[in-house]
Design an enzyme around this catalytic site. Structure first.
Site, PDB file in Angstrom:
ATOM      1  N   LEU A  35       0.831  -1.201   0.000  1.00 34.12           N
ATOM      2  CA  LEU A  35       0.000   0.000   0.000  1.00 34.12           C
ATOM      3  C   LEU A  35       0.867   1.253   0.000  1.00 34.12           C
ATOM      4  CD1 LEU A  35      -2.724   1.409   0.081  1.00 34.12           C
ATOM      5  CD2 LEU A  35      -2.642   1.268   2.579  1.00 34.12           C
ATOM      6  N   ASP A  52      11.220   3.833  12.145  1.00 28.98           N
ATOM      7  CA  ASP A  52      10.709   2.695  12.908  1.00 28.98           C
ATOM      8  C   ASP A  52       9.518   3.125  13.769  1.00 28.98           C
ATOM      9  OD1 ASP A  52      10.266   0.434  14.363  1.00 28.98           O
ATOM     10  OD2 ASP A  52      12.284   0.323  15.234  1.00 28.98           O
ATOM     11  N   THR A  78       2.625  -7.834   8.676  1.00 31.22           N
ATOM     12  CA  THR A  78       1.533  -8.441   7.889  1.00 31.22           C
ATOM     13  C   THR A  78       1.711  -9.935   7.601  1.00 31.22           C
ATOM     14  OG1 THR A  78       2.630  -7.733   5.857  1.00 31.22           O
ATOM     15  CG2 THR A  78       0.928  -6.274   6.730  1.00 31.22           C
ATOM     16  N   THR A 117      -7.788  -4.030   8.944  1.00 31.90           N
ATOM     17  CA  THR A 117      -7.995  -5.216   8.119  1.00 31.90           C
ATOM     18  C   THR A 117      -9.351  -5.887   8.338  1.00 31.90           C
ATOM     19  OG1 THR A 117      -7.158  -7.468   7.770  1.00 31.90           O
ATOM     20  CG2 THR A 117      -6.783  -6.525   9.916  1.00 31.90           C
ATOM     21  N   ASP A 118      -9.789  -6.623   7.320  1.00 31.48           N
ATOM     22  CA  ASP A 118     -10.975  -7.471   7.434  1.00 31.48           C
ATOM     23  C   ASP A 118     -10.746  -8.627   8.413  1.00 31.48           C
ATOM     24  OD1 ASP A 118      -9.071  -8.422   5.589  1.00 31.48           O
ATOM     25  OD2 ASP A 118     -10.531  -9.717   4.603  1.00 31.48           O
ATOM     26  N   TYR A 141      -2.501 -11.885  14.256  1.00 30.49           N
ATOM     27  CA  TYR A 141      -2.451 -10.717  13.370  1.00 30.49           C
ATOM     28  C   TYR A 141      -3.718  -9.870  13.544  1.00 30.49           C
ATOM     29  CZ  TYR A 141      -2.991  -8.084   9.001  1.00 30.49           C
ATOM     30  OH  TYR A 141      -3.224  -7.092   8.075  1.00 30.49           O
ATOM     31  N   LYS A 145      -4.043  -6.060  15.034  1.00 27.52           N
ATOM     32  CA  LYS A 145      -4.586  -4.948  14.234  1.00 27.52           C
ATOM     33  C   LYS A 145      -5.761  -4.298  14.975  1.00 27.52           C
ATOM     34  CE  LYS A 145      -3.593  -3.676  10.758  1.00 27.52           C
ATOM     35  NZ  LYS A 145      -2.587  -2.629  10.404  1.00 27.52           N
TER      36      LYS A 145
HETATM   37  N1  LIG Z   1      -1.958  -6.930   2.260  1.00 26.57           N
HETATM   38  C1  LIG Z   1      -3.229  -7.178   2.509  1.00 26.57           C
HETATM   39  O1  LIG Z   1      -3.828  -8.081   1.901  1.00 26.57           O
HETATM   40  C2  LIG Z   1      -3.985  -6.363   3.518  1.00 26.57           C
HETATM   41  C3  LIG Z   1      -5.323  -6.680   3.759  1.00 26.57           C
HETATM   42  C4  LIG Z   1      -6.038  -5.917   4.677  1.00 26.57           C
HETATM   43  C5  LIG Z   1      -5.433  -4.886   5.350  1.00 26.57           C
HETATM   44  N2  LIG Z   1      -4.126  -4.624   5.126  1.00 26.57           N
HETATM   45  C6  LIG Z   1      -3.519  -3.539   5.883  1.00 26.57           C
HETATM   46  O2  LIG Z   1      -3.059  -2.546   4.978  1.00 26.57           O
HETATM   47  C7  LIG Z   1      -1.887  -1.938   5.501  1.00 26.57           C
HETATM   48  C8  LIG Z   1      -0.775  -2.006   4.476  1.00 26.57           C
HETATM   49  O3  LIG Z   1      -0.496  -3.379   4.227  1.00 26.57           O
HETATM   50  P1  LIG Z   1       0.542  -3.831   3.117  1.00 26.57           P
HETATM   51  O4  LIG Z   1      -0.013  -5.025   2.447  1.00 26.57           O
HETATM   52  O5  LIG Z   1       0.964  -2.672   2.313  1.00 26.57           O
HETATM   53  O6  LIG Z   1       1.722  -4.323   4.041  1.00 26.57           O
HETATM   54  P2  LIG Z   1       3.211  -4.689   3.617  1.00 26.57           P
HETATM   55  O7  LIG Z   1       3.348  -4.779   2.148  1.00 26.57           O
HETATM   56  O8  LIG Z   1       3.612  -5.861   4.447  1.00 26.57           O
HETATM   57  O9  LIG Z   1       4.011  -3.415   4.088  1.00 26.57           O
HETATM   58  C9  LIG Z   1       4.124  -3.114   5.430  1.00 26.57           C
HETATM   59  C10 LIG Z   1       5.090  -1.977   5.562  1.00 26.57           C
HETATM   60  O10 LIG Z   1       5.286  -1.765   6.954  1.00 26.57           O
HETATM   61  C11 LIG Z   1       6.667  -1.562   7.138  1.00 26.57           C
HETATM   62  N3  LIG Z   1       7.070  -1.861   8.502  1.00 26.57           N
HETATM   63  C12 LIG Z   1       7.089  -3.040   9.146  1.00 26.57           C
HETATM   64  N4  LIG Z   1       7.578  -2.872  10.376  1.00 26.57           N
HETATM   65  C13 LIG Z   1       7.835  -1.539  10.505  1.00 26.57           C
HETATM   66  C14 LIG Z   1       8.355  -0.745  11.530  1.00 26.57           C
HETATM   67  N5  LIG Z   1       8.680  -1.262  12.716  1.00 26.57           N
HETATM   68  N6  LIG Z   1       8.491   0.581  11.320  1.00 26.57           N
HETATM   69  C15 LIG Z   1       8.169   1.126  10.121  1.00 26.57           C
HETATM   70  N7  LIG Z   1       7.689   0.429   9.097  1.00 26.57           N
HETATM   71  C16 LIG Z   1       7.525  -0.908   9.294  1.00 26.57           C
HETATM   72  C17 LIG Z   1       7.339  -2.462   6.150  1.00 26.57           C
HETATM   73  O11 LIG Z   1       8.654  -2.027   5.933  1.00 26.57           O
HETATM   74  P3  LIG Z   1       9.829  -3.095   5.717  1.00 26.57           P
HETATM   75  O12 LIG Z   1       9.491  -3.818   4.482  1.00 26.57           O
HETATM   76  O13 LIG Z   1      11.027  -2.248   5.612  1.00 26.57           O
HETATM   77  O14 LIG Z   1       9.826  -3.948   6.945  1.00 26.57           O
HETATM   78  C18 LIG Z   1       6.451  -2.210   4.944  1.00 26.57           C
HETATM   79  O15 LIG Z   1       6.826  -1.033   4.303  1.00 26.57           O
HETATM   80  C19 LIG Z   1      -1.597  -2.642   6.812  1.00 26.57           C
HETATM   81  O16 LIG Z   1      -2.155  -1.912   7.869  1.00 26.57           O
HETATM   82  C20 LIG Z   1      -2.310  -3.958   6.680  1.00 26.57           C
HETATM   83  O17 LIG Z   1      -2.649  -4.497   7.939  1.00 26.57           O
HETATM   84  C21 LIG Z   1      -3.385  -5.322   4.218  1.00 26.57           C
END
Ligand SMILES: NC(=O)c1ccc[n+]([C@@H]2O[C@H](COP(=O)([O-])OP(=O)(O)OC[C@H]3O[C@@H](n4cnc5c(N)ncnc54)[C@H](OP(=O)(O)O)[C@@H]3O)[C@@H](O)[C@H]2O)c1
Length: 297
Positions: A35, A52, A78, A117-118, A141, A145
């Site tokens: 995202l 961080d 995630t 999240t869902d 997880y 959340k």
């Molecule tokens: N993916 C899905 O299917 C999905 C579904 C529903 C909701 N969501 C929600 O949507 C949001 C975005 O999800 P996403 O899929 O984009 O997740 P993602 O691809 O896993 O990205 C998560 C990001 O968080 C960063 N991160 C992790 N630990 C951190 C820390 N301690 N400090 C700063 N940054 C940190 C990661 O950086 P690094 O890579 O450097 O660790 C990465 O940039 C989240 O809130 C997730 O719960 C996602």
């Protein structure tokens, strides 16, 4: 075409960068994520560098140097299955990280957009989930959340909290990309057909977040691609869009995978509150999927 992989941009704690012109000065946390990548495209000129979120001092320093009017928290832990084995790590980012950002926002009077999240739901509903439905997460997880949502709301009652679902999109590997890679490698595709949700294109979600911010909306919103699908449906549609044979996909039950984390069997999100607030509907997931896959092939 976007590259896949999570290249972490160099820290840029400089307030010299141009603001998102005509719009609130915006800082994106979690910029290297799926995202986060979409947000950097939809919010041109927003500040986006890695810091961080589990470190309150780092959050305060980042926000103090940028002085954003709006912070979008796309940082999260995630890895849903891994979280079962390391709940502290999941809570550190998803609960404490959310809390830290909320505290840092409150310090400087910035608004916070927080992503959830869902998977906060148990999947027992027989109709799409409303924001008012009681959450009951089945996994670490989901619990972490939900704890993050609650921490944010307690510190910043006016925060915008957006629950999304089943993301796919450019910039980082994701379920759709993995399935297409496996198909092209000739690997078997046995995919869960008894979990139903809303696949969501990351760029559609980022654009929806922009609409909510522009409208000055506050509180909890469900935002997900229109329509619903199982992971099996999604995989078949992805193969079809890529010109591959969808008949290769074999449906299985979730229990067949024996994964550590339980997931809701049904997590379709009702997005009527978002639609009423913005006057927009989310594009159908199948149309966005086709556009995304066309960009990949
Ligand atoms: N993916 C899905 O299917 C999905 C579904 C529903 C909701 N969501 C929600 O949507 C949001 C975005 O999800 P996403 O899929 O984009 O997740 P993602 O691809 O896993 O990205 C998560 C990001 O968080 C960063 N991160 C992790 N630990 C951190 C820390 N301690 N400090 C700063 N940054 C940190 C990661 O950086 P690094 O890579 O450097 O660790 C990465 O940039 C989240 O809130 C997730 O719960 C996602």
């Amino acid at each position: 075409m976007d590259t896949d992989g999570s290249n972490r941009p160099e820290p840029l704690p400089s307030s010299a960068q141009l603001s998102w012109e005509g719009h609130p000065r915006t800082l994106i946390a979690g910029v290297s994520g799926l995202l986060g990548h979409a947000l950097t495209r939809v919010f041109p000129g927003a500040f986006s560098f890695w810091f961080d979120v589990t470190d309150l001092g780092a959050c305060r320093a980042a926000l103090g140097s940028i002085r954003p009017e709006v912070v979008i928290n796309a940082a999260a832990y995630t890895t849903v299955d891994q979280a079962e084995a390391e709940p502290e790590a999941a809570h550190a980012v998803n609960e404490q990280g959310a809390k830290n950002l909320a505290l840092a926002c409150r310090d400087i009077g910035a608004g916070l957009v927080h992503l959830s999240t869902d998977y906060v739901f148990d999947g027992l509903a027989d109709r799409p989930y409303l924001e008012s439905d009681p959450p009951r997460p089945l996994s670490v997880y989901g619990q972490s959340k939900l704890a993050g949502e609650r921490a944010v709301r307690k510190i910043l009652p006016k925060a915008l909290i957006v629950r999304a679902s089943w993301l796919f999109g450019p910039g980082k590997t994701n379920f759709v990309k993995k399935m297409l890679d496996r198909a092209r490698a000739g690997e078997p595709l046995r995919v869960v057909n008894d979990q139903r949700g809303c696949p969501t294109f990351s760029l559609d979600l980022a654009a929806a977040i922009r609409s909510l911010i522009q409208g000055g909306h506050q509180g909890l919103f469900h935002v997900a691609g229109s329509g619903e699908a199982t992971w099996f449906d999604l995989t078949r549609a992805a193969l079809e869009a890529a010109g591959l044979d969808p008949a290769r996909v074999e449906p299985i039950k979730a229990t067949g995978l024996d994964l550590p984390a339980r997931r809701p069997a049904y997590s379709v999100l009702d997005c009527r509150r978002y639609e009423a607030a913005t006057g927009r509907t989310m594009p159908p997931w199948s149309e966005s999927l086709a556009a995304y896959v066309r960009g990949l092939v």
